[in-house]
Design an enzyme around this catalytic site. Structure first.
Site, PDB file in Angstrom:
ATOM      1  N   LYS A   1       0.866  -1.187   0.000  1.00  0.00           N
ATOM      2  CA  LYS A   1       0.000   0.000   0.000  1.00  0.00           C
ATOM      3  C   LYS A   1       0.901   1.235   0.000  1.00  0.00           C
ATOM      4  CE  LYS A   1      -3.863   2.026   2.652  1.00  0.00           C
ATOM      5  NZ  LYS A   1      -4.746   1.864   3.826  1.00  0.00           N
TER       6      LYS A   1
ATOM      7  N   SER B   1      -9.800   1.833   2.905  1.00  0.00           N
ATOM      8  CA  SER B   1      -8.928   2.623   2.074  1.00  0.00           C
ATOM      9  C   SER B   1      -7.892   1.801   1.292  1.00  0.00           C
ATOM     10  CB  SER B   1      -8.179   3.646   2.938  1.00  0.00           C
ATOM     11  OG  SER B   1      -7.307   3.004   3.844  1.00  0.00           O
TER      12      SER B   1
ATOM     13  N   SER C   1     -10.083  -0.617   7.041  1.00  0.00           N
ATOM     14  CA  SER C   1      -9.467  -0.422   5.722  1.00  0.00           C
ATOM     15  C   SER C   1      -8.728  -1.631   5.152  1.00  0.00           C
ATOM     16  CB  SER C   1      -8.507   0.772   5.766  1.00  0.00           C
ATOM     17  OG  SER C   1      -9.224   1.968   5.812  1.00  0.00           O
TER      18      SER C   1
END
Lengths: 93, 475
Positions: free
Chosen positions: B71, B146, B170
């Site tokens: 990420k 997210s 997330s």
């Protein structure tokens, strides 16, 4: 929230907005506070606030120097720097 | 191919790390879903060659020869780290985050960094400065957020593992919407050093994979005590992969009483009921728990997270790193215009909410009350865990939704996290795994465990995946 309160809030957060945008921002914030305000109905006077889930003591380490010198890497990340400094506009008149 | 097969192929020299990386890079370059913000062909191929040339040193490491996508919230030395924001579009991290370093040491090769909601604030990946990610199962739908890019990456078979972070759901929510497995560890198990901060008292990094096996191996690599993170916890060496074959015996699992009152869709409830049958079939005893205060977790989260965000994001002022507004004559305007231009609308909104709840006159009513709700949720879990070993509930209220549908109604978007937020407030570990399909879209359930009970969560999920096939479905 009125326009004066929002203006103060924007200043505290160091964010700009045009006055014509104020009504929309106020509406969005008040909409969120409507959701948050549901918790005001709970009587939690007996409970202590919790700021960390594990309530751990902090990890500490010896304060010692090392040979890493990242000065160039750090300065290169600034859009305006010279050899040794971050450049900013004049602060004191 | 899943993680286990890929690693086995590497260890048996059926495929080299370089070939595995090349396969992933071809898919990354052909990606039509906007999953990646950057990819690193030259570095990845060089690292793969290094791992191939030192096969004996790496072959027994947990992630030997495996391409991985991180990420874009984890700092990567000498390479861009954007956090999905214009503010950090050109930021080159001066060091590796502990997670990235641990994964490298464990034999993985970073091929790319994945798209995400800006500063991890969002549940649909639509707040990213680099555009929304599409769901691999249906390109008109969101992948969740997210960590939407990271979940879509594994779901679309581009890499077999990826890293994410979970502050209010997330990891688990995008794992659910993309049909893969994702684990949020106990707060403090994985170092936050070099992971760009959103809400420091809840942020926690964790693994994505198709199944519990991949998550266990990646968590073995990610978890470590780190003196550079002041909330890192020293744990005895636990081998999560080995714990998959351990016998934990018959468990008492808490299931949610009156679940139909929570606004969960019929399809998700049906999948939940089927999973309860699976758990009973595995010999576990199900006990109903009353979690009627669940919704107050959302109120608490949307005070505490913005409060910490307003503090954490005050560092972005245009001076030392990140975007800087041009031509400013004084420092006050430099700060104001940099932040106004550099942050997106959702981030600015949360900064304003956070600043408001921490300001004089509102602190007690909002921030302190939210922290008391947080205590209430933690105590609630502690009481549950006197009677049960795990708690089982759906991960999301519904399946993946259309782009723009909920961004027009922010409170509806915030409620998306109703079922994931409680574990973050209490700091507990939780794993989401696919437990059904409807209209060719995945549905998921989550298990919540006791503090540092990741071994039991992974073991139980692995056993469920031994008798079900939902995790094998592929878009």
């Amino acid at each position: 929230m009125d326009k004066i309160e929002l203006k103060n809030l924007l200043f505290l957060a160091r964010i700009n907005a045009k006055e014509e945008e104020y009504p929309e921002i106020i509406e969005k914030l008040e909409n969120t506070f409507e959701l948050i305000d549901e918790m005001q109905e709970l009587d939690l006077s007996d409970l202590k606030p919790l700021n960390n889930p594990l309530e751990l003591s902090n990890v500490s380490r010896e304060d010692k120097g090392n040979n890493r010198n990242n000065k160039k890497k750090f300065l290169d990340n600034s859009s305006e720097s010279d050899e040794d400094y971050f450049n900013v506009p004049k602060i004191i008149e | 191919m899943n993680f286990k097969e890929q690693r086995e192929n590497y260890r048996l020299k059926k495929i080299s790390a370089k070939e595995a990386v090349q396969e992933s890079l071809v898919k990354i370059k052909n990606d039509k879903l906007n999953i990646f913000i950057n990819h690193f062909e030259k570095q990845a191929l060089a690292n793969a060659e290094h791992i191939d040339n030192n096969f004996n040193d790496f072959k027994d490491k947990p992630l030997s020869g495996i391409p991985i996508a991180h990420k874009d919230i984890f700092c990567t030395e000498g390479l861009p780290t954007t956090c999905g924001s214009k503010m950090l579009e050109n930021f080159i991290a001066p060091y590796d985050s502990t997670v990235v370093k641990n994964c490298l040491d464990a034999g993985s090769i970073m091929v790319a960094k994945t798209n995400m909601d800006e500063f991890a604030m969002g549940s649909s990946n639509e707040t990213s400065y680099f555009g929304a990610v599409a769901n691999p199962w249906n390109h008109d739908l969101v992948p969740g957020g997210s960590s939407g890019g990271a979940a879509a990456c594994v779901s679309a078979n581009i890499t077999t593992i990826s890293t994410g972070t979970d502050t209010g759901g997330s990891i688990r929510q995008p794992a659910a919407l993309c049909g893969i497995t994702g684990l949020k560890p106990t707060y403090g198990l994985v170092s936050r050093w070099g992971m760009i901060a959103f809400c420091s008292s809840m942020d926690q990094a964790g693994p994505f994979a198709k199944d519990a096996f991949g998550c266990a191996a990646l968590l073995d690599a990610m978890a470590s005590f780190d003196e550079k993170d002041s909330t890192s916890t020293k744990r005895e060496d636990i081998n999560f992969e080995k714990s998959l074959s351990k016998d934990f015996g018959t468990l008492k699992i808490g299931v949610i009483k009156n679940i139909q009152k929570l606004g969960i869709s019929e399809d998700v409830i049906n999948a939940y009921e089927n999973s309860k049958t699976v758990l009973s079939g595995l010999g576990h005893k199900l006990v109903e728990v009353d979690f009627s205060e669940l919704s107050s977790g959302i109120c608490s989260y949307y005070v505490i997270a913005p409060a910490e965000c307003s503090s954490n994001l005050s560092r972005f002022d245009g001076v030392k790193y990140g975007y800087r507004s041009k031509g400013e004559k004084d420092i006050a305007n430099l700060y104001m215009n940099t932040r106004s231009d550099g942050f997106g609308a959702e981030v600015k909104k949360r900064i304003l909410i956070g600043t408001h709840v921490l300001s004089a006159g509102f602190y007690d009513a909002y921030y302190l009350q939210a922290q008391k709700v947080r205590r209430m949720i933690k105590v609630k879990f502690e009481n549950f865990f006197k009677d049960v070993d795990l708690i089982f509930m759906p991960t999301t209220l519904d399946q993946a939704f259309e782009k723009n549908r909920k961004s027009d109604d922010p409170n509806r978007m915030y409620k998306e996290d109703l079922l994931t937020i409680p574990a973050n407030l209490a700091g507990l570990p939780a794993i989401s795994f696919p437990n059904g399909f409807k209209n060719n879209l995945p549905i998921a359930g989550q298990l919540i465990g006791k503090y540092f009970g990741e071994d039991l969560l992974l073991n139980t999920t692995n056993k469920i995946q031994g008798v079900t096939d939902w995790h094998k479905m592929t878009p």
